[in-house]
Design an enzyme around this catalytic site. Structure first.
Site, PDB file in Angstrom:
ATOM      1  CD  GLN A 232       6.458  48.760  22.947  1.00 19.27           C
ATOM      2  OE1 GLN A 232       6.114  48.826  24.135  1.00 19.27           O
ATOM      3  NE2 GLN A 232       5.915  47.917  22.089  1.00 19.27           N
TER       4      GLN A 232
ATOM      5  CG  HIS B 111      15.571  45.552  19.393  1.00 24.95           C
ATOM      6  ND1 HIS B 111      15.697  46.451  18.358  1.00 24.95           N
ATOM      7  CD2 HIS B 111      14.533  46.009  20.147  1.00 24.95           C
ATOM      8  CE1 HIS B 111      14.797  47.414  18.489  1.00 24.95           C
ATOM      9  NE2 HIS B 111      14.066  47.171  19.568  1.00 24.95           N
TER      10      HIS B 111
ATOM     11  CG  HIS C 114       9.721  45.019  18.608  1.00 23.62           C
ATOM     12  ND1 HIS C 114       8.664  45.858  18.875  1.00 23.62           N
ATOM     13  CD2 HIS C 114      10.848  45.731  18.829  1.00 23.62           C
ATOM     14  CE1 HIS C 114       9.143  47.046  19.227  1.00 23.62           C
ATOM     15  NE2 HIS C 114      10.466  46.990  19.227  1.00 23.62           N
TER      16      HIS C 114
ATOM     17  CG  ASN D  24      13.234  48.870  24.256  1.00 26.59           C
ATOM     18  OD1 ASN D  24      14.008  48.582  25.156  1.00 26.59           O
ATOM     19  ND2 ASN D  24      13.639  49.349  23.086  1.00 26.59           N
TER      20      ASN D  24
ATOM     21  CG  ASP E  52      15.861  47.894  13.383  1.00 30.32           C
ATOM     22  OD1 ASP E  52      15.306  47.688  14.469  1.00 30.32           O
ATOM     23  OD2 ASP E  52      15.893  49.027  12.844  1.00 30.32           O
ATOM     24  CB  ILE E  53      13.993  50.051   8.785  1.00 29.40           C
ATOM     25  CG1 ILE E  53      13.937  50.668   7.397  1.00 29.40           C
ATOM     26  CG2 ILE E  53      13.688  51.075   9.862  1.00 29.40           C
ATOM     27  CD1 ILE E  53      12.538  51.096   6.973  1.00 29.40           C
TER      28      ILE E  53
HETATM   29  P1  5GP Z   1      11.630  49.844  19.670  1.00 31.56           P
HETATM   30  O1  5GP Z   1      12.256  51.213  19.840  1.00 31.56           O
HETATM   31  O2  5GP Z   1      10.120  49.930  19.612  1.00 31.56           O
HETATM   32  O3  5GP Z   1      12.130  48.833  20.649  1.00 31.56           O
HETATM   33  O4  5GP Z   1      12.158  49.335  18.277  1.00 31.56           O
HETATM   34  C1  5GP Z   1      11.498  49.512  17.071  1.00 31.56           C
HETATM   35  C2  5GP Z   1      12.469  49.151  15.970  1.00 31.56           C
HETATM   36  O5  5GP Z   1      11.742  48.944  14.774  1.00 31.56           O
HETATM   37  C3  5GP Z   1      13.507  50.243  15.686  1.00 31.56           C
HETATM   38  O6  5GP Z   1      14.823  49.698  15.836  1.00 31.56           O
HETATM   39  C4  5GP Z   1      13.221  50.648  14.247  1.00 31.56           C
HETATM   40  O7  5GP Z   1      14.390  50.940  13.514  1.00 31.56           O
HETATM   41  C5  5GP Z   1      12.483  49.445  13.690  1.00 31.56           C
HETATM   42  N1  5GP Z   1      11.520  49.752  12.641  1.00 31.56           N
HETATM   43  C6  5GP Z   1      10.568  50.723  12.684  1.00 31.56           C
HETATM   44  N2  5GP Z   1       9.845  50.714  11.556  1.00 31.56           N
HETATM   45  C7  5GP Z   1      10.336  49.701  10.783  1.00 31.56           C
HETATM   46  C8  5GP Z   1       9.995  49.202   9.493  1.00 31.56           C
HETATM   47  O8  5GP Z   1       9.089  49.676   8.813  1.00 31.56           O
HETATM   48  N3  5GP Z   1      10.725  48.149   9.035  1.00 31.56           N
HETATM   49  C9  5GP Z   1      11.744  47.596   9.752  1.00 31.56           C
HETATM   50  N4  5GP Z   1      12.394  46.574   9.194  1.00 31.56           N
HETATM   51  N5  5GP Z   1      12.087  48.045  10.973  1.00 31.56           N
HETATM   52  C10 5GP Z   1      11.396  49.084  11.481  1.00 31.56           C
END
Ligand code: 5GP
Ligand code: ZN
Length: 114
Positions: free
Chosen positions: A94, A102, A100, A87, A31-32
Protein backbone atom coordinates in the site's frame (compact mmCIF):
# COMPACT_ATOMS: atom_id res chain seq x y z
CA UNK A 1 -11.39 14.20 5.76
CA UNK A 2 -7.84 13.49 6.83
CA UNK A 3 -5.20 16.21 6.43
CA UNK A 4 -2.84 15.67 3.51
CA UNK A 5 -4.72 12.60 2.24
CA UNK A 6 -4.65 12.73 -1.55
CA UNK A 7 -7.69 10.46 -1.97
CA UNK A 8 -9.74 12.56 0.52
CA UNK A 9 -8.89 15.54 -1.68
CA UNK A 10 -9.95 13.63 -4.80
CA UNK A 11 -13.19 12.57 -3.03
CA UNK A 12 -13.89 16.22 -2.19
CA UNK A 13 -13.05 17.39 -5.72
CA UNK A 14 -10.10 19.46 -4.49
CA UNK A 15 -7.74 17.50 -6.72
CA UNK A 16 -8.97 16.69 -10.23
CA UNK A 17 -9.48 13.10 -11.29
CA UNK A 18 -10.91 11.31 -14.30
CA UNK A 19 -14.06 10.18 -12.51
CA UNK A 20 -16.10 7.31 -13.96
CA UNK A 21 -18.50 6.64 -11.07
CA UNK A 22 -19.76 8.53 -8.03
CA UNK A 23 -22.51 8.10 -5.46
CA UNK A 24 -23.05 9.26 -1.87
CA UNK A 25 -20.52 6.77 -0.48
CA UNK A 26 -17.99 6.04 -3.25
CA UNK A 27 -15.98 7.55 -6.06
CA UNK A 28 -14.14 5.72 -8.84
CA UNK A 29 -11.51 7.31 -11.05
CA UNK A 30 -8.68 6.40 -13.40
CA UNK A 31 -5.35 5.52 -11.81
CA UNK A 32 -2.69 8.15 -12.55
CA UNK A 33 -0.19 5.40 -13.35
CA UNK A 34 -2.32 2.66 -14.94
CA UNK A 35 -1.24 -0.98 -15.11
CA UNK A 36 -3.56 -1.37 -18.11
CA UNK A 37 -6.13 0.59 -20.09
CA UNK A 38 -9.03 1.44 -17.78
CA UNK A 39 -7.19 0.81 -14.49
CA UNK A 40 -9.66 2.24 -11.99
CA UNK A 41 -9.35 3.17 -8.31
CA UNK A 42 -12.52 2.80 -6.20
CA UNK A 43 -12.58 4.65 -2.86
CA UNK A 44 -15.07 5.24 -0.06
CA UNK A 45 -15.54 8.97 0.45
CA UNK A 46 -15.14 8.65 4.22
CA UNK A 47 -11.50 8.22 5.15
CA UNK A 48 -10.19 4.90 6.44
CA UNK A 49 -6.47 4.17 6.24
CA UNK A 50 -7.10 0.64 5.00
CA UNK A 51 -9.29 -2.46 5.49
CA UNK A 52 -8.36 -2.67 9.17
CA UNK A 53 -10.21 0.61 9.76
CA UNK A 54 -12.99 0.32 7.19
CA UNK A 55 -16.54 0.73 8.52
CA UNK A 56 -18.47 -2.53 8.01
CA UNK A 57 -21.52 -0.85 6.51
CA UNK A 58 -19.30 0.83 3.93
CA UNK A 59 -17.52 -2.49 3.35
CA UNK A 60 -20.86 -4.22 2.73
CA UNK A 61 -21.71 -1.71 -0.02
CA UNK A 62 -18.34 -1.97 -1.74
CA UNK A 63 -18.56 -5.17 -3.79
CA UNK A 64 -21.83 -4.32 -5.58
CA UNK A 65 -20.25 -1.03 -6.68
CA UNK A 66 -17.04 -2.78 -7.77
CA UNK A 67 -19.13 -5.30 -9.74
CA UNK A 68 -21.05 -2.53 -11.53
CA UNK A 69 -17.81 -0.81 -12.50
CA UNK A 70 -16.23 -4.10 -13.62
CA UNK A 71 -19.21 -4.84 -15.87
CA UNK A 72 -19.14 -1.30 -17.31
CA UNK A 73 -15.40 -1.57 -18.03
CA UNK A 74 -15.91 -4.92 -19.74
CA UNK A 75 -18.76 -3.53 -21.84
CA UNK A 76 -16.90 -0.34 -22.80
CA UNK A 77 -13.32 -1.54 -23.17
CA UNK A 78 -13.93 -5.17 -24.16
CA UNK A 79 -11.34 -6.50 -21.74
CA UNK A 80 -11.00 -10.27 -21.58
CA UNK A 81 -10.51 -10.42 -17.82
CA UNK A 82 -10.08 -8.22 -14.80
CA UNK A 83 -8.23 -8.12 -11.47
CA UNK A 84 -9.61 -6.75 -8.22
CA UNK A 85 -6.62 -5.82 -6.07
CA UNK A 86 -6.55 -4.30 -2.63
CA UNK A 87 -3.40 -3.60 -0.57
CA UNK A 88 -3.38 -3.05 3.20
CA UNK A 89 -0.26 -1.76 4.91
CA UNK A 90 3.15 -0.81 3.60
CA UNK A 91 4.33 -4.42 3.87
CA UNK A 92 1.54 -5.42 1.48
CA UNK A 93 2.41 -2.74 -1.07
CA UNK A 94 0.00 0.00 0.00
CA UNK A 95 1.33 3.43 -0.99
CA UNK A 96 -1.76 5.63 -0.54
CA UNK A 97 -3.18 5.29 2.97
CA UNK A 98 -6.84 5.83 2.17
CA UNK A 99 -8.63 2.51 1.58
CA UNK A 100 -8.97 1.77 -2.13
CA UNK A 101 -9.64 -1.08 -4.49
CA UNK A 102 -7.85 -1.44 -7.83
CA UNK A 103 -10.06 -2.58 -10.72
CA UNK A 104 -7.66 -3.60 -13.48
CA UNK A 105 -8.96 -4.71 -16.89
CA UNK A 106 -6.86 -7.39 -18.60
CA UNK A 107 -6.31 -7.85 -22.32
CA UNK A 108 -4.78 -10.70 -24.28
CA UNK A 109 -2.51 -8.26 -26.16
CA UNK A 110 -1.50 -6.38 -23.01
CA UNK A 111 -0.51 -8.94 -20.39
CA UNK A 112 0.89 -7.00 -17.42
CA UNK A 113 2.07 -8.41 -14.11
CA UNK A 114 0.99 -6.25 -11.15
P1 5GP B 1 -1.55 1.29 -3.67
O1 5GP B 1 -0.11 1.02 -4.05
O2 5GP B 1 -1.64 2.15 -2.43
O3 5GP B 1 -2.40 0.06 -3.61
O4 5GP B 1 -2.13 2.10 -4.89
C1 5GP B 1 -2.16 3.49 -4.98
C2 5GP B 1 -2.51 3.84 -6.40
O5 5GP B 1 -2.92 5.20 -6.44
C3 5GP B 1 -1.34 3.69 -7.38
O6 5GP B 1 -1.72 2.79 -8.43
C4 5GP B 1 -1.12 5.10 -7.90
O7 5GP B 1 -0.77 5.14 -9.27
C5 5GP B 1 -2.45 5.78 -7.63
N1 5GP B 1 -2.36 7.22 -7.37
C6 5GP B 1 -1.50 7.82 -6.51
N2 5GP B 1 -1.71 9.15 -6.51
C7 5GP B 1 -2.73 9.39 -7.38
C8 5GP B 1 -3.39 10.57 -7.81
O8 5GP B 1 -3.10 11.69 -7.39
N3 5GP B 1 -4.40 10.42 -8.71
C9 5GP B 1 -4.76 9.20 -9.21
N4 5GP B 1 -5.75 9.17 -10.10
N5 5GP B 1 -4.15 8.06 -8.82
C10 5GP B 1 -3.15 8.15 -7.92
ZN1 ZN C 1 -8.36 9.97 2.95
Amino acid sequence: MKDNCIFCKIAAGEIPSYTIYEDDDFKAFMDISPASKGHTILIPKVHADNLFELDETVASKLLPVAARIAKALKAELHCEGLNLLQNNGEIAGQTVFHFHMHIIPRYEVDKVVV
